[in-house]
Scaffold this motif. Structure first.
Motif, mmCIF file in Angstrom:
data_model
loop_
_atom_site.group_PDB
_atom_site.id
_atom_site.type_symbol
_atom_site.label_atom_id
_atom_site.label_comp_id
_atom_site.label_asym_id
_atom_site.label_seq_id
_atom_site.Cartn_x
_atom_site.Cartn_y
_atom_site.Cartn_z
ATOM 1 N N THR A 53 34.771 51.095 40.873
ATOM 2 C CA THR A 53 35.262 49.929 40.629
ATOM 3 C C THR A 53 35.763 48.697 39.819
ATOM 4 N N GLY A 54 35.653 49.305 39.008
ATOM 5 C CA GLY A 54 36.521 49.110 37.683
ATOM 6 C C GLY A 54 37.122 50.236 36.989
ATOM 7 N N SER A 106 32.348 41.255 40.122
ATOM 8 C CA SER A 106 31.889 42.402 40.274
ATOM 9 C C SER A 106 30.709 41.903 40.607
ATOM 10 N N ALA A 155 30.239 45.994 43.851
ATOM 11 C CA ALA A 155 31.301 45.172 44.291
ATOM 12 C C ALA A 155 32.049 45.664 44.963
ATOM 13 N N TYR A 210 36.741 40.687 35.910
ATOM 14 C CA TYR A 210 36.113 42.093 35.864
ATOM 15 C C TYR A 210 34.436 42.198 36.421
ATOM 16 N N ASN A 231 41.842 48.195 41.042
ATOM 17 C CA ASN A 231 41.102 47.832 41.836
ATOM 18 C C ASN A 231 41.101 45.726 42.102
ATOM 19 N N LEU A 244 35.930 45.505 45.488
ATOM 20 C CA LEU A 244 36.637 46.403 44.202
ATOM 21 C C LEU A 244 35.960 47.444 44.284
ATOM 22 N N ASP A 245 35.227 48.105 45.391
ATOM 23 C CA ASP A 245 35.123 49.079 45.333
ATOM 24 C C ASP A 245 35.507 50.159 45.967
ATOM 25 N N GLU A 303 29.101 39.444 43.178
ATOM 26 C CA GLU A 303 28.513 40.876 44.126
ATOM 27 C C GLU A 303 27.767 41.745 44.401
ATOM 28 N N ALA A 304 27.711 42.278 42.888
ATOM 29 C CA ALA A 304 26.706 43.122 43.191
ATOM 30 C C ALA A 304 25.412 42.915 43.339
#
Lengths: 483, 474
Positions: free
Chosen positions: A162-163, A308, A194, A304, A427, A197-198, A311-312
Motif C-alpha cells: 500500500t506504501g 491511507s 487503502a 500517504y 502507489n 493504494l493497495d 480510506e483505512a
C-alpha cells in the motif's frame, strides 16, 4: 538440486525431469517452515499436501500467502485480534489462480496488523525477525512473505503493498519484491487497507521468477472493477536489449554530500548506489539526475498517511464483531460494537483510525483529505511527465539496512525522510515498481528500486532483469550459509 | 394560518435481476438470508461491482423526471456504524447524482403544479432487522438491493399535493418499468420534511423530519398531524424543535425520536473501488428511447385530441397497462370516446370483479376492437356484445368464436327482418290498429316482438325502419 536455493525455474526443471515430486517439495517446504519458526514467518503452516494438477509453470511449486488474503476454510487473520478466529467462506482471486495453477500453499504469513505498518513487529502473533540478522527487523507489512523467501522456505510468496509493504521488506530481506501496475492483479479477497493504494505483488529470488508469478496471477477479474484486461506475457520481453534505455534518479536525495558525514551507514548505502549506477551505465542504459520539487518529496509521507488512514478507517468499518469476529459485550448494539473494536485493535491501529476519521470530518476534509489528493495528483503528473523522457526511476530502495528492533518504529522522523518514503510514489500513480538486491552493507542486504510508467510492467522487469544479471546478486539467500 | 412547506425524500427499490453491487438475486422473499453474496455481508476483501441495469434504470428515471444527468457515473461512501449496514458504509451518490434539477407535474382537481426535484441518486439498501425482547435478528436479503432516492425541493404545500406527488411518481416508476414500487413490500418508502412559516415570512420555519413512512395514506395522516401539532406549538408562542419524529401507525400521531438531525457527519468520500465511467451521448440517447410516453403527456392528448373528460383521462392514464390497452384500440381505428367507454366500463369493471390484472384478462385490445367494429357495422347489438365479452372472459374463448358458434351476429338483412316484422304485424292486428289511430310509439312494441323472435339478434335500428315501412302498407 538444493531446494532452498532453487528458483521457480530450477524447480520446474527438476519436476519435469522427474528428479523430484510435488509431494517431496511440499514436505521439504513444510519442514523448513517448522524449522524456522523462530523467525515467525507464518501465522498458519499447512501440513497437508493439497494439489490441483495443471499444466502451469507453477504446478507443484510451493509458495506462501500473506495472511490478509481470503482463503476458504483456512484461517485468515491479518494478524489482528479482531480476526483471530476468522475462517473465510470464499477465495481471493490471487489464491484461486494459484490453486488452479497447481501451486502448493505452504502457509499464511505474518504481517503488521491489518497490513498497517512497516516494521513487521505489530502483528498479534509477535515480531518477524530478519533471517540475515535476528536482532534486526525485516520491515513490513509483508514481513513473513519476505522472510520466508529470504530463507528459501518457498521460492516465491505473495504480499500486498500500500506504501512500500512489499518492496521495503524485500530490500531488507535481500529478495526481489515486485508490485505491478494498479489493477494488473485483482484485489478481490485482499483485506482492504487503502483501496486506491493497495496492490497485490510477489516476492521471489529472481526477476524472471517475479515475471513468471505475475503472469499467472494477473488478469481481469469480474469481481474487481479496477482490474485491467490482460496484456501479453511479461516474461516475453524480459531479455530484450536495454541499451539506450533511459533512467533517472532524484538528484538531491541521492547525493551523499547532502547528508551527515558521520552517518557512515547511509553514506555507504549512497556510495554503493552510485557504484550501481556506474554498472547500470555499462549496460548502455543512460542514467541522469533529475531535480524533483523538494516540497512535493517532503509531502509524500504526510500525503500517504492522510489518504491511507482515511480510506483505512472506512475500509475496516466492517470489523464490528456483528457479522463475524469476536462478539463484544454491552447493553446496546453501540456498546457491543464499541467493545469489540476496543478489544480487537491495537493502540497503533486505533491511532490510524482516529487520524483517518479526523481527516474525513466535514470540517477537515477540504484541508486534509482533498489537499492530500491534490498533492498525490501533482506528484503523479510530474512523474508521468518524466516518464515521457525516461523509462524509469532508479533509486536506493531504502537509505538504511534493516534496522535493529529497538530502532524500528513507525513514528514520523525527519531523518532521511525522502529516502525512506519515495516508494509510495509507485502507489500514488499505480506504477509498476520492483526492488532487487544490489549488494551488502555491514553484512546486510541493500537494494535498488526501479519504477516505471503505468502498464510498462514488462519494460520495468526487463530493465531490472538486465541489472540483476549485471550486479550478480540473483538468488542470494539468508539462513545457514550467510555471505 | 401558517404556510406549510413540505419536502419529500422518496426511496424506491429498483427491479433488477441482481443486487446493486453483487451477484445475489434481487428478489422479494419471506425466507431470511437466502439472497446473500459475500459482498452483501461485508466480508473482508470484498469489492463492489456495479449493476449496469441498476445504473440504466436510475438514469432512465432521472430522465423521466426531467433531470440533468451527470457526465460520469461515480459513487460515494456514506460512513456510519449500524448492524444493518455490514460494510460500515453505504455506497451512495453525493458528488454526482444520476440526476439533478428535475421536475414532475402533478394534476390536482382544479390546478396543476410542477414539483421540483432536487436530485435523484442510486444507492444500496441496508439489511433488515427484526427486534425481539432481548435479541435481534438480521436478514441480509435486502442488503445491497438497488435503491433510488428522490429528493424534492421544499415546494409542496399540503398533504393532498404530497400524496398526489407520490402517486404520480409511483406511476412514473411503473411506466418506466424500473420498479414495482409496492409499498406493502417496502419497495417504496418516504421521509417527510415539514415546517410552518408565517404567511409573509421570508425564511422557512424550523424543519421536522419524519422517517420511513411506508404508505401514502400514512404520509397524508402524518403531515396533517404535524401541521396541527406545529400550529399549536407556534400559536402558543413556542418554537418548533428541529428533530426527527416517528409516525405511529396505530395512534396516527408523531413522536420525537432525536434532535438535531444535521449533526451526523457521514464523512462522505468517493468510493475508490469503482472507477468513474464516462456517460456517452449515445448511451444516454439509447436509454431515453426506452422511456414510454408518460402519463401526463397521455393525459394531455386524451383531453386535447380525443376530447375525453379530465376524469376519464385520469382513469385511463392511472395504469400504464390500461392506457396502453386503450391506445391499442384507438390504433385499430376505433373512435376514442367509444374506446374509452368500453375500457372504463366493461374492462375496468371486469378487472375489479374478477380480481385479475389486465395482463391476465383473456379479452385483448384487438378482441375488443373487433367487437366494437361489429357494433359500428350494425352487426351486433351492444347488449349482446357485452354478454359475449363476459362469456369470453369466463370461458377463455375468443369473442368471435362465440359469435360464430352461437349465431349471435346481428341480423341486418332486410329480407330476413321483413319476414319477422310481417309475422309480428300479422299476430297483433289490434296494435297495428292503434298505430293507425296515430299512436306512433307502439312501433317499439313490434321491435320487442322481433327481438324475441330473433333471440336479440335483430338490428334494432333496421327493424324499426322496416316496421315503419310495412305498417304503412297495411
Amino acid at each position: 538440486m538444493e531446494y532452498r536455493k532453487s528458483t521457480i525455474l530450477d524447480l520446474r526443471k527438476s519436476l519435469d525431469n522427474n528428479e523430484i515430486t510435488g509431494e517431496q517439495l511440499f514436505e521439504e517446504a513444510n519442514k523448513l517452515a517448522h524449522n524456522y519458526q523462530n523467525i515467525n514467518s507464518f501465522v498458519t503452516i499447512i501440513d497437508k499436501y493439497n494439489h490441483r494438477k495443471s499444466n502451469s509453470i507453477l504446478d507443484n511449486i510451493p509458495y506462501a500467502l500473506k495472511d490478509n488474503f481470503s482463503t476458504r476454510g483456512i484461517l485468515s487473520t491479518a494478524c489482528s485480534n479482531i480476526l483471530k478466529d476468522y475462517v473465510p467462506v470464499y477465495d481471493a482471486t490471487v489464491y484461486k489462480k494459484l490453486k488452479d495453477s497447481g501451486a502448493l500453499l505452504v502457509g499464511k504469513t505474518t504481517l503488521d496488523e491489518l497490513a498497517m505498518g512497516g516494521t513487521g513487529t505489530t502483528g498479534n502473533t509477535g515480531i518477524v525477525k530478519n533471517p540475515w540478522d535476528e536482532t534486526r527487523a525485516i520491515g513490513g507489512s509483508s514481513a513473513g512473505s519476505a522472510s520466508c523467501v529470504a530463507l528459501g522456505i518457498t521460492p516465491f510468496s505473495i504480499g500486498s503493498d500500500t506504501g512500500d509493504s512489499i518492496r521495503k521488506p524485500a530490500a531488507y530481506g535481500g529478495v526481489v519484491g515486485f508490485k505491478p501496475t494498479y489493477g494488473l492483479i485483482s484485489r478481490y479477497g485482499l483485506f482492504a487497507f487503502a483501496s486506491s493504494l493497495d496492490h497485490v505483488g510477489c516476492f521471489t529470488r529472481s526477476v524472471l521468477d517475479a515475471a513468471i508469478v505475475t503472469d499467472i496471477i494477473k488478469g481481469y477479474d469480474h469481481h474487481d472493477m479496477t482490474s485491467l484486461k490482460s496484456v501479453g506475457k511479461l516474461q516475453d520481453s524480459i531479455n530484450d536489449e536495454v541499451k539506450g534505455r533511459k533512467l533517472f534518479y532524484f538528484k538531491d536525495v541521492c547525493d551523499p554530500n547532502n547528508y551527515d558525514k558521520n552517518d557512515s551507514e547511509l553514506i555507504e548505502v549512497l556510495n554503493k548506489f552510485n557504484e550501481t549506477i556506474d554498472k547500470v551505465k555499462e549496460l548502455g542504459i543512460i542514467v541522469e539526475e533529475v531535480e524533483f520539487p523538494k516540497e512535493l518529496l517532503m509531502a509524500l509521507y504526510p500525503t500517504y498517511m492522510a489518504i491511507s488512514c482515511a480510506e483505512a478507517t472506512s475500509n475496516n468499518s466492517n470489523l464490528t464483531g456483528i457479522q463475524f469476529g469476536p462478539r463484544g459485550e454491552g447493553n446496546s448494539i453501540e456498546e457491543i460494537m464499541f467493545d469489540a473494536r476496543t478489544k480487537g485493535f491495537s493502540e497503533f491501529i486505533k491511532r490510524r483510525f482516529v487520524l483517518g476519521s479526523y481527516i474525513l470530518q466535514k470540517e477537515n476534509q477540504e484541508k486534509l483529505f482533498k489537499n492530500a489528493q491534490r498533492v498525490r495528483r501533482l506528484v503523479v503528473d510530474r512523474m508521468v511527465e518524466l516518464f515521457k523522457t525516461y523509462d524509469g526511476l532508479i533509486m536506493p530502495t531504502s537509505g538504511t539496512i534493516a534496522p535493529h528492533f529497538e530502532d524500528s518504529s513507525d513514528k514520523l522522523s525527519d531523518k532521511y525522510l525522502i529516502l525512506e518514503n519515495h516508494l509510495v510514489i509507485g502507489n500514488f500513480g499505480g506504477f509498476p515498481s520492483i526492488s532487487i538486491p544490489s549488494g551488502f552493507v555491514n553484512k546486510m542486504p541493500i537494494s535498488i528500486n526501479i519504477t516505471g510508467n503505468q502498464n510498462n510492467d514488462g519494460l520495468v522487469l526487463n530493465i531490472a532483469n538486465k541489472i540483476e544479471e549485471k550486479l550478480g546478486y540473483k538468488g542470494i539467500i539468508a539462513g545457514d550459509d550467510n555471505v | 394560518m401558517y404556510k406549510v412547506v413540505i419536502g419529500l425524500e422518496v426511496h424506491c427499490e429498483l427491479k433488477t435481476n441482481t443486487k446493486n453491487f453483487s451477484r445475489a438475486k434481487n428478489e422479494y422473499t419471506n425466507i431470511p438470508n437466502v439472497n446473500v453474496a459475500t459482498v452483501d455481508l461485508g466480508l473482508p476483501g470484498i469489492l463492489p461491482v456495479v449493476n449496469q441495469e441498476a445504473v440504466k434504470k436510475a438514469l432512465k428515471t432521472a430522465m423521466a423526471l426531467n433531470c440533468t444527468n451527470p457526465d460520469e457515473v461515480l459513487f460515494d461512501r456514506k460512513n456510519y456504524y449500524y448492524p444493518d449496514l455490514p460494510k460500515g458504509y453505504q455506497i451512495t451518490q453525493v458528488t454526482k447524482p444520476m440526476g439533478i434539477n428535475g421536475s414532475l407535474k402533478i394534476v390536482m382537481n382544479d390546478y396543476e403544479k410542477d414539483i421540483l426535484i432536487h436530485q435523484l441518486h442510486l444507492e444500496e439498501d441496508t439489511a433488515s432487522l427484526d427486534h425481539y425482547s432481548n435479541y435481534s435478528l438480521i436478514d441480509y436479503n435486502r442488503s445491497g438491493i438497488p435503491l433510488i432516492e428522490i429528493v424534492t425541493e421544499p415546494c409542496i404545500s399540503n398533504s393532498e399535493e404530497a400524496v398526489k406527488f407520490l402517486e404520480t411518481l409511483r406511476n412514473i416508476f411503473i411506466y418506466c418499468g424500473v420498479s414495482e414500487a409496492d409499498s406493502k413490500k417496502g419497495q417504496m418508502r418516504c421521509d417527510v420534511n415539514i415546517s410552518l412559516m408565517e404567511e409573509n415570512a421570508k425564511e422557512f420555519g424550523t424543519k421536522v423530519e419524519m422517517k420511513n413512512i411506508n404508505s401514502f395514506s400514512n404520509v397524508k395522516e402524518a403531515i396533517e398531524y404535524e401541521i396541527k401539532r406545529q400550529t399549536k406549538v407556534l400559536e402558543s408562542g413556542n418554537k418548533v424543535i428541529q428533530e426527527t419524529r416517528r409516525f405511529d401507525d396505530d395512534t396516527k400521531q408523531t413522536y420525537a425520536m432525536r434532535e438535531k438531525v444535521d449533526a451526523v457527519d457521514y464523512k462522505y468520500f468517493i468510493e475508490p473501488n469503482m472507477p468513474p465511467v464516462k456517460l456517452t451521448k449515445e448511451y444516454l440517447d439509447e436509454i431515453r428511447k426506452e422511456i414510454p410516453k408518460l402519463p401526463y403527456e397521455r393525459y394531455k392528448t386524451y383531453i386535447d385530441e380525443y376530447q375525453l373528460s379530465s376524469y376519464d383521462a385520469n382513469v385511463l392514464v392511472k395504469d400504464k397497462e390500461i392506457a396502453d390497452y386503450f391506445e391499442a384500440i384507438i390504433a385499430n381505428g376505433i373512435n376514442p370516446k367509444e374506446a374509452c367507454n368500453w375500457v372504463t366500463t366493461v374492462i375496468l369493471g371486469s378487472l375489479n370483479k374478477l380480481e385479475v390484472s389486465l395482463e391476465e384478462l383473456f379479452v385483448t385490445a384487438d378482441m375488443l376492437s373487433g367487437i366494437i367494429k361489429l357494433i359500428e357495422q350494425n352487426k351486433l347489438s351492444v347488449g349482446n356484445a357485452k354478454k359475449i365479452l363476459y362469456r369470453s372472459m369466463d370461458e377463455k374463448i375468443s369473442p368471435l368464436t362465440i359469435i360464430e358458434k352461437e349465431h349471435l351476429s346481428q341480423i341486418d338483412d332486410d329480407e330476413v327482418l321483413r319476414k319477422f316484422v310481417n309475422e309480428a304485424l300479422d299476430e297483433h292486428q289490434d296494435v297495428v290498429n292503434q298505430f293507425k289511430e296515430g299512436k306512433d310509439y307502439v312501433a317499439n312494441y313490434f321491435v320487442g316482438q322481433v327481438m324475441k323472435k330473433t333471440k336479440g339478434q335483430a338490428s334494432p335500428v333496421k327493424t324499426l325502419e322496416i316496421i315503419n315501412e310495412e305498417i304503412r302498407k297495411r
